[in-house]
Design a protein around this motif. Sequence first.
Motif, short mmCIF file in Angstrom:
data_model
loop_
_atom_site.label_atom_id
_atom_site.label_comp_id
_atom_site.label_asym_id
_atom_site.label_seq_id
_atom_site.Cartn_x
_atom_site.Cartn_y
_atom_site.Cartn_z
N PRO A 102 0.88 -1.23 0.12
CA PRO A 102 -0.27 0.13 0.12
C PRO A 102 0.88 1.26 -0.03
N MET A 103 0.60 2.20 -0.69
CA MET A 103 1.00 3.63 -1.02
C MET A 103 0.55 4.37 -0.01
N LEU A 104 1.62 5.05 0.75
CA LEU A 104 1.05 6.19 1.66
C LEU A 104 1.41 7.56 0.73
N ARG A 105 0.40 8.39 0.70
CA ARG A 105 0.49 9.75 0.34
C ARG A 105 0.08 10.83 0.99
N ARG A 106 0.81 11.98 0.63
CA ARG A 106 0.07 13.18 1.38
C ARG A 106 -0.54 14.12 0.25
N ASP A 107 -1.54 14.89 0.31
CA ASP A 107 -2.03 15.85 -0.55
C ASP A 107 -0.60 16.89 -0.76
N ARG A 108 -0.72 17.23 -2.20
CA ARG A 108 0.30 18.18 -2.50
C ARG A 108 -0.01 19.56 -2.08
N ARG A 112 5.25 20.19 4.73
CA ARG A 112 5.86 19.03 5.69
C ARG A 112 4.93 18.40 6.75
N PRO A 113 5.24 17.31 7.19
CA PRO A 113 4.05 16.95 8.38
C PRO A 113 4.53 17.49 9.61
N THR A 114 3.48 17.81 10.47
CA THR A 114 3.77 18.39 12.05
C THR A 114 4.36 17.13 12.57
N LYS A 115 4.62 17.15 14.02
CA LYS A 115 5.24 16.14 14.94
C LYS A 115 3.94 15.26 14.94
N ARG A 116 2.75 15.60 15.09
CA ARG A 116 1.47 14.88 15.63
C ARG A 116 1.48 13.94 14.07
N ASP A 117 1.39 14.61 12.87
CA ASP A 117 1.09 14.06 11.72
C ASP A 117 2.22 12.78 11.53
N ARG A 118 3.64 13.20 11.83
CA ARG A 118 4.63 12.35 11.82
C ARG A 118 4.43 10.95 12.63
N ARG A 119 3.87 11.18 13.80
CA ARG A 119 3.61 10.24 14.86
C ARG A 119 2.49 9.10 14.38
N GLU A 120 1.23 9.81 13.75
CA GLU A 120 0.35 9.05 12.98
C GLU A 120 0.68 8.40 11.85
N ILE A 121 1.69 8.76 11.10
CA ILE A 121 2.24 8.05 9.88
C ILE A 121 2.97 6.97 10.48
N ASP A 122 3.95 6.97 11.49
CA ASP A 122 4.70 6.18 11.91
C ASP A 122 3.85 4.86 12.88
#
Length: 145
Positions: A102-108, A112-122
């Motif tokens: 599965p591909m992970l992608r962010r909207d263009r 950059r992801p915030t610290k909270r976004d980064r934790r959710e991605i992890d």
Amino acid sequence: MPEKEKLRIDKYLWAIRIFKTRTLASEACKAGRVKINGQTIKASHEVKVGETYNISKGLERKIITVIGLLENRVDAKKAVEFYSDLTPVENTPSFKSMFNMPMLRRDRGTGRPTKRDRREIDDLQDGYFTPPPPQTGTGNDDTEE
């Protein structure tokens, strides 16, 4: 194409294009990577119609059944007519490839992801891309008690 009554397994595997050369096919037999009913066979084993072989070639595992005997190497489209591939889809290299991941992608333009976004991605990745932790306690401890 005339069919031969006696045919060696290394020549057959070369002719149906499982191995690139006959030498590679015979070396695979010597190394125990070609089996019939769980038993290793020699390169001089005679192929019979209806036999099922398990072949290991690098990371690839194949299960083939002999449909017809083929003495000389032919193009790939004709070679397929002389064996039946019984390999489960889950064991094929294309199934295990990274293209099925599965591909992970962010909207263009979201930046950059915030610290909270980064934790959710992890959390979503759940350690999929991280290497295993280094092993500790190898048994060679020179500590004093």
